[in-house]
Design a protein around this motif. Structure first.
Motif, PDB file in Angstrom:
ATOM      1  N   ASP A  32      62.434  40.712  24.237  1.00  0.00           N
ATOM      2  CA  ASP A  32      62.511  41.885  23.372  1.00  0.00           C
ATOM      3  C   ASP A  32      63.847  41.874  22.643  1.00  0.00           C
ATOM      4  O   ASP A  32      64.898  42.081  23.249  1.00  0.00           O
ATOM      5  CB  ASP A  32      62.366  43.160  24.217  1.00  0.00           C
ATOM      6  CG  ASP A  32      62.331  44.422  23.356  1.00  0.00           C
ATOM      7  OD1 ASP A  32      62.461  44.316  22.131  1.00  0.00           O
ATOM      8  OD2 ASP A  32      62.186  45.512  23.940  1.00  0.00           O
ATOM      9  N   VAL A  33      63.824  41.614  21.337  1.00  0.00           N
ATOM     10  CA  VAL A  33      65.070  41.498  20.563  1.00  0.00           C
ATOM     11  C   VAL A  33      65.231  42.646  19.569  1.00  0.00           C
ATOM     12  O   VAL A  33      66.000  42.534  18.607  1.00  0.00           O
ATOM     13  CB  VAL A  33      65.136  40.142  19.826  1.00  0.00           C
ATOM     14  CG1 VAL A  33      65.153  39.001  20.819  1.00  0.00           C
ATOM     15  CG2 VAL A  33      63.965  39.986  18.850  1.00  0.00           C
ATOM     16  N   ARG A  34      64.525  43.736  19.813  1.00  0.00           N
ATOM     17  CA  ARG A  34      64.677  44.888  18.917  1.00  0.00           C
ATOM     18  C   ARG A  34      66.129  45.368  18.912  1.00  0.00           C
ATOM     19  O   ARG A  34      66.752  45.516  19.963  1.00  0.00           O
ATOM     20  CB  ARG A  34      63.772  46.036  19.375  1.00  0.00           C
ATOM     21  CG  ARG A  34      62.293  45.777  19.143  1.00  0.00           C
ATOM     22  CD  ARG A  34      61.448  46.875  19.735  1.00  0.00           C
ATOM     23  NE  ARG A  34      61.621  46.950  21.192  1.00  0.00           N
ATOM     24  CZ  ARG A  34      61.055  47.867  21.960  1.00  0.00           C
ATOM     25  NH1 ARG A  34      60.301  48.810  21.403  1.00  0.00           N
ATOM     26  NH2 ARG A  34      61.250  47.867  23.251  1.00  0.00           N
ATOM     27  N   GLY A  35      66.644  45.580  17.699  1.00  0.00           N
ATOM     28  CA  GLY A  35      68.003  46.090  17.553  1.00  0.00           C
ATOM     29  C   GLY A  35      69.089  45.038  17.633  1.00  0.00           C
ATOM     30  O   GLY A  35      70.273  45.348  17.432  1.00  0.00           O
ATOM     31  N   ASP A  73      56.808  38.008  16.374  1.00  0.00           N
ATOM     32  CA  ASP A  73      56.047  39.174  15.937  1.00  0.00           C
ATOM     33  C   ASP A  73      56.984  40.381  15.783  1.00  0.00           C
ATOM     34  O   ASP A  73      57.617  40.791  16.757  1.00  0.00           O
ATOM     35  CB  ASP A  73      54.952  39.459  16.973  1.00  0.00           C
ATOM     36  CG  ASP A  73      54.029  40.602  16.574  1.00  0.00           C
ATOM     37  OD1 ASP A  73      54.126  41.086  15.430  1.00  0.00           O
ATOM     38  OD2 ASP A  73      53.209  40.997  17.421  1.00  0.00           O
ATOM     39  N   PRO A  74      57.096  40.933  14.544  1.00  0.00           N
ATOM     40  CA  PRO A  74      56.476  40.474  13.305  1.00  0.00           C
ATOM     41  C   PRO A  74      57.360  39.457  12.585  1.00  0.00           C
ATOM     42  O   PRO A  74      58.579  39.426  12.784  1.00  0.00           O
ATOM     43  CB  PRO A  74      56.362  41.755  12.490  1.00  0.00           C
ATOM     44  CG  PRO A  74      57.576  42.545  12.898  1.00  0.00           C
ATOM     45  CD  PRO A  74      57.777  42.236  14.367  1.00  0.00           C
ATOM     46  N   GLN A  75      56.756  38.676  11.762  1.00  0.00           N
ATOM     47  CA  GLN A  75      57.462  37.620  11.038  1.00  0.00           C
ATOM     48  C   GLN A  75      58.643  38.163  10.229  1.00  0.00           C
ATOM     49  O   GLN A  75      59.713  37.561  10.191  1.00  0.00           O
ATOM     50  CB  GLN A  75      56.486  36.910  10.111  1.00  0.00           C
ATOM     51  CG  GLN A  75      57.145  35.917   9.151  1.00  0.00           C
ATOM     52  CD  GLN A  75      56.189  35.503   8.063  1.00  0.00           C
ATOM     53  OE1 GLN A  75      55.075  35.101   8.343  1.00  0.00           O
ATOM     54  NE2 GLN A  75      56.629  35.586   6.825  1.00  0.00           N
TER      55      GLN A  75
END
Length: 295
Positions: A32-35, A73-75
């Motif tokens: 999880d690489v959000r942020g 995801d997403p590209q």
């Protein structure tokens, strides 16, 4: 957490045992690489699109794991921005190729379709939003979009949606190593239960026969997972396909031993109903063959 919860729901709908689900979980690595603003490519000071060290870092970290597929995801979150259009798409393709070379796996980008493509339900290698370089550079392109009542004339036999039952159509307009535009795959969803159907018009008579037998077997399995026990009569009344085709498919399954007629559980025996149709390889909720309906 949300993704794993969804995976568990899907596993339950498939009748996976805890051991089987644990195998799935151990072989599914989520980063999880959000942020974190981690990108595969970026813009340099000369306004060129250049690779970052992300692809190399992924290759180094997961080489011993020997993944079958790496998915982004997403590209759009891993590129340099859509303002660069084709340069960005081409750079992402190059980043994917480096991972393919280093890990020997498939690399897949999940992308959104463009507005026109979404409205018109276009299915070609350029249906993705923005550039055409992604479609040109990719070895495989698949397109998926929802279907509803207005698409009913195109539905394959047995595929029906409406109310709480949704459906999508998956096409494969580009396949570099084989014939493109293979039969569409229609996916029907009711809760967490998924069934797939194929456009039989594309198939030879033998392929169609096999596809219909598979369809009946899959339907029986999905019904058992919902605690529904079918006889030959109730199967015909379900409207899965034309009666003559259904009988041929069921005869094929019985002759090959893939579907057998077995005794109903005692609490299900009512009137003249004593038996039901069960796929021989169907595993109940416990993962053991024959423990149908046990949760």
């Amino acid at each position: 957490d949300l993704f794993l919860a969804r995976m568990r729901k899907l596993g339950q709908s498939m009748g996976l045992s805890e051991k089987q689900f644990r195998t799935v979980r151990e072989n599914l690595l989520i980063w999880d690489v959000r942020g974190l603003n981690l990108r595969l490519v970026e813009q340099d000071r000369s306004n060129n699109i250049v690779p970052t060290g992300l692809a190399e870092a992924i290759a180094n970290k997961y080489r011993s794991f020997q993944p079958a597929i790496v998915q982004f995801d997403p590209q759009t979150s891993f590129g340099a921005g859509e303002r660069f259009v084709n340069d960005n798409g081409n750079a992402l393709i190059q980043a994917a190729r480096s991972l393919v070379r280093e890990l020997g796996c498939c690399v897949r980008y999940v992308h959104h379709v463009g507005k026109t493509g979404a409205r018109e339900k276009l299915s070609d290698q350029y249906s993705g939003r923005g550039d055409s370089a992604m479609g040109d550079g990719a070895r495989m392109v698949a397109s998926i979009f929802p279907v509803g009542e207005g698409d009913r004339s195109d539905f394959p036999t047995g595929f029906d949606v409406g109310g709480e039952v949704g459906g999508v159509k998956l096409t494969r307009p580009k396949l570099t190593f084989t014939r493109p535009n293979l039969p569409a795959i229609w996916i029907r969803r009711e809760g967490w239960n998924l069934e797939h159907f194929t456009d039989h018009a594309w198939l030879s008579s033998e392929q169609k026969k096999a596809a219909q037998a598979n369809q009946v077997e899959t339907y029986l399995e999905s019904q058992l997972k919902q605690d529904r026990f079918h006889t030959k009569n109730s199967l015909e009344q379900a409207g899965l396909m034309a009666r003559a085709e259904l009988r041929k498919a069921l005869a094929e399954l019985e002759v090959t031993g893939r579907v057998v007629e077995v005794d109903l559980p005692e609490d299900r025996k009512h009137g003249g109903r004593k038996t039901y149709l069960r796929p021989i390889n169907f595993a109940g909720f416990s993962g053991d063959v024959g423990e149908v309906g046990k949760k």
